[in-house]
Design a protein around this motif. Sequence first.
Motif, mmCIF file in Angstrom:
data_model
loop_
_atom_site.group_PDB
_atom_site.id
_atom_site.type_symbol
_atom_site.label_atom_id
_atom_site.label_comp_id
_atom_site.label_asym_id
_atom_site.label_seq_id
_atom_site.Cartn_x
_atom_site.Cartn_y
_atom_site.Cartn_z
ATOM 1 N N ASN A 118 -30.920 37.551 19.401
ATOM 2 C CA ASN A 118 -30.951 38.696 18.488
ATOM 3 C C ASN A 118 -31.051 40.055 19.179
ATOM 4 N N HIS A 119 -30.905 40.087 20.505
ATOM 5 C CA HIS A 119 -31.081 41.341 21.235
ATOM 6 C C HIS A 119 -30.009 41.455 22.312
ATOM 7 N N VAL A 120 -29.608 42.686 22.623
ATOM 8 C CA VAL A 120 -28.562 42.918 23.622
ATOM 9 C C VAL A 120 -29.045 43.911 24.665
ATOM 10 N N PHE A 121 -28.869 43.547 25.926
ATOM 11 C CA PHE A 121 -29.042 44.471 27.046
ATOM 12 C C PHE A 121 -27.647 44.788 27.562
ATOM 13 N N PHE A 122 -27.229 46.036 27.472
ATOM 14 C CA PHE A 122 -25.878 46.402 27.871
ATOM 15 C C PHE A 122 -25.788 46.693 29.370
ATOM 16 N N THR A 123 -24.686 46.252 29.952
ATOM 17 C CA THR A 123 -24.366 46.535 31.352
ATOM 18 C C THR A 123 -22.962 47.148 31.408
ATOM 19 N N ASN A 124 -22.462 47.322 32.613
ATOM 20 C CA ASN A 124 -21.128 47.902 32.775
ATOM 21 C C ASN A 124 -20.032 46.855 32.888
ATOM 22 N N GLY A 125 -20.399 45.602 33.108
ATOM 23 C CA GLY A 125 -19.411 44.546 33.276
ATOM 24 C C GLY A 125 -20.075 43.192 33.419
ATOM 25 N N GLY A 126 -19.270 42.190 33.781
ATOM 26 C CA GLY A 126 -19.746 40.811 33.808
ATOM 27 C C GLY A 126 -20.656 40.486 34.971
ATOM 28 N N ALA A 127 -20.345 41.004 36.157
ATOM 29 C CA ALA A 127 -21.171 40.687 37.324
ATOM 30 C C ALA A 127 -22.598 41.172 37.136
ATOM 31 N N ASP A 128 -22.755 42.427 36.695
ATOM 32 C CA ASP A 128 -24.121 42.929 36.518
ATOM 33 C C ASP A 128 -24.784 42.295 35.289
ATOM 34 N N ALA A 129 -24.011 41.811 34.338
ATOM 35 C CA ALA A 129 -24.620 41.038 33.248
ATOM 36 C C ALA A 129 -25.261 39.772 33.800
ATOM 37 N N ASN A 130 -24.568 39.079 34.689
ATOM 38 C CA ASN A 130 -25.153 37.874 35.283
ATOM 39 C C ASN A 130 -26.329 38.208 36.184
ATOM 40 N N GLU A 131 -26.242 39.320 36.912
ATOM 41 C CA GLU A 131 -27.381 39.762 37.724
ATOM 42 C C GLU A 131 -28.632 39.929 36.861
ATOM 43 N N HIS A 132 -28.484 40.616 35.739
ATOM 44 C CA HIS A 132 -29.651 40.895 34.901
ATOM 45 C C HIS A 132 -30.121 39.653 34.147
ATOM 46 N N ALA A 133 -29.207 38.783 33.762
ATOM 47 C CA ALA A 133 -29.631 37.537 33.109
ATOM 48 C C ALA A 133 -30.498 36.711 34.053
ATOM 49 N N VAL A 134 -30.102 36.644 35.308
ATOM 50 C CA VAL A 134 -30.889 35.898 36.293
ATOM 51 C C VAL A 134 -32.242 36.571 36.509
ATOM 52 N N ARG A 135 -32.260 37.895 36.564
ATOM 53 C CA ARG A 135 -33.529 38.602 36.731
ATOM 54 C C ARG A 135 -34.459 38.328 35.553
ATOM 55 N N MET A 136 -33.910 38.354 34.340
ATOM 56 C CA MET A 136 -34.716 38.050 33.155
ATOM 57 C C MET A 136 -35.270 36.631 33.215
ATOM 58 N N ALA A 137 -34.431 35.677 33.601
ATOM 59 C CA ALA A 137 -34.865 34.282 33.653
ATOM 60 C C ALA A 137 -35.962 34.071 34.687
ATOM 61 N N ARG A 138 -35.817 34.722 35.825
ATOM 62 C CA ARG A 138 -36.835 34.571 36.869
ATOM 63 C C ARG A 138 -38.168 35.166 36.430
#
Length: 462
Positions: A118-138
């Motif tokens: 239900n929430h979105v964190f916006f990035t500039n593209g796919g690579a940094d989306a995966n970077e931030h998803a991993v950071r959130m998970a850790r």
Amino acid sequence: MTTQPSAPQLPAPDPAEGRRVFAEDRAHLFHSWAAQGAVNPIPVAGAAGRHFWDYEGKRYLDFSSQFINLNIGHAHPKVVAAIKEQADRICMIASTFANDKRGEAARLITELAPGDLNHVFFTNGGADANEHAVRMARMHTGRPKVLSTYRSYHGGTATAISLTGDPRRWANERSGSATGNIAHFFGPYLYRSHFHATTEAEESARALAHLAEVIEFEGPATIAAILLETVVGTAGILVPPPGYLAGVRALCDTYGIVFIADEVMSGFGRAGEWFAVDHWGVTPDLITFAKGVNSGYVPLGGVIVSDAIHETFREVVYPGGLTYSGHPLACAAAVATITAMKEEGIVENAARIGEDVLGPGLRELAERHPSIGEVRGLGVFWAVELVRNRETREMLVPYAAGAGQTGPVDEVVAGCKERGMWPVYNFNRIHLVPPCTITDDEARQGLEILDAALDAADKYVD
């Protein structure tokens, strides 16, 4: 269905301008994923619908969707108009402020996502989306390690390229650019099964058993996340067998691991659903997206976040952000894209084209061309795997083929381009990934061109 022209009128050729554009590019641009001395780009003069054209007046049917991101096609008038309208109001406002298009884009995206994302964190593209998803998970789990498959591509930034399985990772590891706490495993791929499987059910069960063993040997308490492309893209357009994603979800639940679905390429209609996970009824903890969310008209990506992970950061500061997170022009383009896709039935068109035209057409080509080992895909997301021998399944060119090794596939690709169709290729595969707006006639035209070009591959068959 679509408001875009199927056969746009081309302007008068202007070869002199094309030469100027080429010269300026080669004088000043540093190209990605390329030896700079080998770069030889075609200067593009314009694009509309499913076509683009050069300054010589040659038009190409775009079966690449550029970087497999132009889901709504070139120059969709509703999206272009939305960007212009937004530019007249607010071109840029920092992410610390509320903005109407930013909030609307987030709402529309979460309404499409499954479960409690239900929430979105916006990035500039796919690579940094995966970077931030991993950071959130850790941070959510307090664990360091992430698992991903060998056949994968997750982006070119440090963590994303480390998570990538394909050979583009190697040079980054040699240069010291990659990061640690990453482990890879084999995902399902029945045609080249690592598990000696002969059916989809066997492949699914054995791939899950392999993943369970990797988790056990890596240490469940050390693993923050498993990151998967829902449908593997660049590394083969590998559609998971029934039960596999549900099995991954169950393993993650058992061990408290975050399940991240990388839908950067497969999302927003590419696989014939808004998100590819919808085919299997699975809800990840995080979904990463980019590309088709607004077809790259203005760069945009992001992470769709579950309620549980969002709650982790209710009182704890999330240590990350981007200057252009939720850029108003990009979000306006996303709102217009999603709205147009709904109004024009574009996701449904992608599903139907795959079911009625591309799938059957490619299977017919496989009956005529002995170089085709397998056809696979869904929606407007298809791969043709080329082989020298159907019995041994020897690849037409080897895995990680380098300079001087890709000639047979290069001939097929050149044949497509000469006939006016622009495909994607990777090692021994031709990928057919046109915009979701493609018409039946255009899809058939692309197949006819591929049919003729495949004669070049057939001559290498044993």
